[in-house]
Motif scaffolding. Structure first.
Motif, PDB file in Angstrom:
ATOM      1  N   PHE A 494       0.852  -1.187   0.000  1.00  0.00           N
ATOM      2  CA  PHE A 494       0.000   0.000   0.000  1.00  0.00           C
ATOM      3  C   PHE A 494       0.888   1.237   0.000  1.00  0.00           C
ATOM      4  N   THR A 495       0.288   2.349  -0.395  1.00  0.00           N
ATOM      5  CA  THR A 495       0.963   3.645  -0.402  1.00  0.00           C
ATOM      6  C   THR A 495       0.096   4.623   0.368  1.00  0.00           C
ATOM      7  N   LYS A 496       0.709   5.320   1.304  1.00  0.00           N
ATOM      8  CA  LYS A 496      -0.054   6.230   2.162  1.00  0.00           C
ATOM      9  C   LYS A 496       0.726   7.513   2.375  1.00  0.00           C
ATOM     10  N   ALA A 497       0.016   8.633   2.269  1.00  0.00           N
ATOM     11  CA  ALA A 497       0.618   9.939   2.508  1.00  0.00           C
ATOM     12  C   ALA A 497       0.453  10.330   3.969  1.00  0.00           C
ATOM     13  N   LEU A 498       1.542  10.776   4.592  1.00  0.00           N
ATOM     14  CA  LEU A 498       1.542  11.302   5.957  1.00  0.00           C
ATOM     15  C   LEU A 498       2.164  12.689   5.902  1.00  0.00           C
ATOM     16  N   GLY A 499       1.295  13.689   5.717  1.00  0.00           N
ATOM     17  CA  GLY A 499       1.818  15.026   5.510  1.00  0.00           C
ATOM     18  C   GLY A 499       2.561  15.089   4.193  1.00  0.00           C
ATOM     19  N   LYS A 500       3.799  15.520   4.251  1.00  0.00           N
ATOM     20  CA  LYS A 500       4.625  15.594   3.053  1.00  0.00           C
ATOM     21  C   LYS A 500       5.417  14.317   2.820  1.00  0.00           C
ATOM     22  N   PHE A 501       5.248  13.343   3.700  1.00  0.00           N
ATOM     23  CA  PHE A 501       5.908  12.053   3.536  1.00  0.00           C
ATOM     24  C   PHE A 501       4.954  11.069   2.870  1.00  0.00           C
TER      25      PHE A 501
END
Length: 881
Positions: A494-501
């Motif tokens: 999976f791919t997940k955005a955490l803020g700018k990360f």
């Protein structure tokens, strides 16, 4: 070798969460200190004083400008410049507004070179080149213009590079019809049909990943003038000495719903049209398995000359290709790419090879006459759904070869016949799926394929008499090879955005099963029963892996970082029925890779990377029994499974200024490699070589440096390009049972100039100078210097016709006849209705019949003389529509 070596890379950076964009329109007017309106002032908008340009405009005759800006910033940086005036700089709010800018006179010359018309436009990460501004009188297809654009380089094999890196995709109106085989469009799409060439920098081809994973690669998009475009080429030609023909029919159609390119090409003029279907695709991570053909056996060939094939290739080639893209609905495409190639080539020449060992030199002289038969069918069916929230791409690909080679070698001590049958078949399916689920993106990849080949090499008379016939001559030796491979690699994550990360963990497994059966037969069908000359190998490679990647992009887009930390358990098992001993290897490997890119200013950026990787033995370097790879090469690898550890470090600096049409780049890389195997070459007096692997730890390092630049001088209508590279390699080698450190150094300088000197004269020049040095330790045993220079002059007595004169010079410091000259003459008349070119070309006026080439390769050098095509005249009629 230390297989437990660890490599740690650390990343710390925190920034603000991404927010939505809205578009603002900023208008204004530019005046001088006396309130006179300034036409041609350059107006730049960026996020701040060091960020890349978001948009720009040129003030009109009334000094007015209008710019549409799309960014989430609260403030913007405005910069207005004009020759002879001080540059105006101001921070403004990100809102629709009208501005009046007054420039003051400057006592100093400006650093900027101002552009009076938009021959190159920049909007964000997209550069748009005006085709009309770069098009010359004798340019017919889009490749003619691309080679002139600053920052872009078309290599001799047709591959396109931007800022010294290969492009990722080649689009036509945003659609990737050819899937990497873009030379077919590049060499046949009429330049009259194209309005702009766009460079998509930092291009992410998967829409759903666009805001999640940044890309450092660039792509090209061809913008057409019309919504419905009919284009292509049709060429027919005849000539003499000998009887010559040339045919090319390549119609194209491009609409909003459908794209198609169909071609049939045939000639015996030396034009190698197989390059039209060469695949330059860059595979995505996880698609490592390919169905490229593996040549276990080969016949001895003459080294090809380093210039275009029309000068030396004696061929009879036929190529047919069908490429169709159907835009089923928004974001959903179905593509079919299929081609068939049939070619017959003759090669005639001589070779002198000198081997250098720590104790002696060995010379081999061969006169070679070969006949090469190539028959190749390949196809690809692609289903792609590239939407904003989901992505699906399934690609079914097949590849079939029915090749056969015949060769005759005349040596001072023998005459040798070679015959090779070399069929191959491969098929694979590559599936990639990305789907949004809640606030994350679910990913799935599957790559499965199968290949098979049965190769047969016959050599008459038999070779290696001391090994196979107690030192007595014998009639023939035949090497048979049968190889099959089945492969599957499947992963989910999976791919997940955490803020700018952005986090992208992935779990997967792969299995590859490969079989190799080899046998040697002597005259009268006598089989060599000794197990040292047979292989019954089954090689199984399996792995289970966890791959995690972290990427970061700062809010102002000045920093891009990525860190991948893959952990993989690899298992290798090799079994051979002829040997009781089995080989196996289990390793847990950690292969981190770190990349960082920093925008230093609107025009400068820098990048650096570091990585650790492992490479383990393939079946091509694992078989126990001897294999007769060529008539004088006998190889085997009766040693442990090879293990190779590589440390890679690189750094680069780039400058690109579309306003000045100036592009510069420089890079350095260092590679340090450790191995557990050393390869031993025993070279006999007649050049027969026995290659074996020896279990011994060793290492080598490699330094590489490159730099280049290109500049378009608008007033002179001239593009200038210059590139240089330097490479230093040191490695250990066993030569005739003596250990030696082999060292090689190479330096290359390449340059080109495309100039429209006047309305009646166009000149093109390209040249290469290189030096290659090799030696043992601190002692150099050979140095070779080469020069290549080509110039083309086009004289236009009238607008619709020209006379061309071209000359070529090649120099080689090691060759006995190192200087080679060629002169060509051409005449072209262009009919206006219908639009077509009549071209009469006289090639090789001096009737240079042979080319002598020499080159080094670590511990030997080769001097070869290739029989060239004779002086010939060809008349062609070409339609470009």
């Amino acid at each position: 070798m230390n297989n437990s070596k660890q490599f740690f890379l650390f990343l710390i950076l925190i920034f603000v969460v991404f927010t939505g964009y809205s578009q603002k329109e900023i208008t204004g007017q530019v005046f001088d200190h006396q309130n006179e309106k300034l036409s041609g002032a350059t107006v730049l908008i960026s996020k701040d004083s060091v960020s890349s340009i978001l948009a720009y405009a040129i003030s009109d005759v009334d000094g007015k400008f209008k710019i549409a800006v799309e960014t989430d910033r609260d403030s913007l940086f405005l910069k207005v410049s004009y020759l002879g005036f001080e540059t105006f700089k101001k921070t403004i709010g990100n809102e629709a507004q009208a501005l009046n800018v007054k420039l003051s006179p400057s006592s100093q010359s400006l650093k900027e070179v101002l552009v009076k018309s938009e021959i190159i436009q920049q909007r964000g990460d997209t550069l748009s080149f005006s085709v009309a501004a770069f098009k010359g009188k004798n340019d017919r297809v889009i490749a003619d213009v691309l080679k002139k654009l600053p920052g872009i380089d078309i290599r001799p094999n047709g591959q396109i590079y931007y800022k010294n890196e290969p492009i990722q995709n080649y689009y036509i109106e945003g659609l990737n019809l050819l899937e990497g085989r873009y030379s077919l469009a590049n060499n046949n799409l009429s330049v009259e049909a194209v309005s702009k060439v766009e460079i998509l920098e930092n291009h992410q081809p998967v829409k759903v990943l666009d805001s999640l994973e940044f890309s450092e690669r660039s792509s090209i998009n061809i913008k057409l003038k019309k919504d419905v475009t009919l284009s292509g080429t049709a060429t027919a030609g005849m000539g003499a000495a000998p009887l010559l023909w040339k045919t090319n029919v390549t119609p194209m159609i491009f609409t909003k719903k459908r794209q198609a390119i169909v071609t049939y090409q045939s000639n015996n003029t030396g034009n190698d049209v197989s390059g039209e279907i060469r695949n330059f695709s860059i595979k995505h991570s996880g698609s490592e398995f390919d169905i490229d053909k593996t040549d276990w056996l080969s016949i001895q060939n003459v080294s090809e000359p380093p210039f275009r094939a029309e000068r030396w290739l004696d061929n009879n080639i036929h190529l047919g290709s069908l490429n169709i893209l159907q835009h089923i609905k928004e974001d959903l495409d179905l593509k079919l790419n299929i081609s068939y190639l049939n070619d017959y080539q003759q090669q005639d020449g001589s070779t002198q090879t000198r081997y250098f060992t720590p104790t002696d030199t060995i010379d081999v002289i061969e006169n070679t006459n070969n006949a090469i038969f190539v028959s190749k069918l390949e196809g690809q069916l692609t289903f792609e759904n590239n939407a904003d929230k989901n992505y699906l791409k399934n690609q079914l690909e097949f590849n079939g070869f029915w090749n056969a080679n015949r060769g005759f070698i005349d040596r001072p001590d023998a005459q040798i016949k070679q015959q090779l049958d070399n069929p191959f078949f491969g098929i694979k399916n590559d599936l990639r799926l990305l789907r949004t689920l809640g606030k994350q993106l679910i990913t799935f990849d599957s790559n499965t394929g199968f290949t098979a080949t049965n190769q047969d090499l016959l050599v008459q008379p038999g070779q290696f008499e001391a090994i196979f016939n107690d030192g007595d001559p014998y009639g023939e030796i035949r090497q048979l090879v049968s190889s099959k491979k089945i492969y599957t690699d499947n992963s989910a994550g999976f791919t997940k955005a955490l803020g700018k990360f952005t986090l992208s963990p992935k779990f997967g497994f792969s299995i590859q099963n490969q079989q190799l059966d080899t046998d040697i037969f002597l005259e009268n069908g006598e089989e060599v029963l000794d197990s040292d000359f047979k292989n019954r190998n089954q090689f199984v490679e399996s792995s289970v892996y966890f791959k995690n990647a972290v990427s970061f992009e700062s809010k102002d887009e000045t920093w891009n970082l990525s860190l991948s930390t893959p952990l993989e358990f690899k298992s290798f098992r090799l079994e051979d029925e002829n040997f009781e001993e089995q080989r196996g290897l289990d390793r847990l490997v950690f292969e981190p890779y770190f990349y960082v890119k920093k925008k230093l200013s609107a025009f400068w950026d820098a990048n650096a990377s570091a990585g650790l990787s492992y490479d383990f033995g393939k079946l091509q370097q694992l078989y126990y029994g001897f294999l007769l790879n060529g008539y004088r090469n006998l190889n085997r690898y009766n040693a442990p499974i090879s293990e190779e550890t590589q440390q890679n470090y690189s750094g680069g600096l780039n400058y690109r200024n579309p306003l000045k049409q100036l592009f510069l780049d420089a890079s350095y890389s260092y590679n340090f490699t450790e191995n557990n195997l050393l390869y031993s070459s025993n070279i006999g007096e007649n050049g027969r070589t026995i290659l074996e692997a020896v279990a011994r730890d060793n290492s080598f390092d490699n330094h590489s440096f490159s730099a280049g630049g290109s500049k378009y001088f608008r007033k002179l209508k001239t593009t200038f390009k210059l590139n240089t590279s330097y490479n230093l390699l040191k490695r250990q080698q066993l030569l005739n049972n003596t250990m030696a450190e082999v060292k090689t150094r190479s330096f290359t300088l390449r340059g080109s100039v495309d100039a429209e000197i006047s309305s009646w004269l166009i000149a093109n020049y390209s040249g290469t100078s290189s030096t290659y040095t090799s030696g043992f330790g601190e002692r150099d045993f050979q140095q070779i210097e080469t020069q290549q220079h080509m110039i083309d002059l086009y004289f236009y007595p009238k607008e619709n016709q020209y006379l061309s004169v071209s000359g070529e010079y090649y120099e080689n410091s090691l060759s006995e006849n190192g200087d080679n000259y060629f002169v060509n003459l051409g005449y072209q008349f262009t009919f206006s209705k219908p639009k077509m070119d009549l071209n009469i070309n006289w090639q090789n006026i001096l009737n240079t019949d042979a080319f002598t080439k020499a080159y080094n390769n670590q511990y030997y050098y080769v001097q070869s003389s290739y029989r060239l095509r004779p002086s010939q005249v060809l008349a062609t009629l070409k339609f470009t529509f």
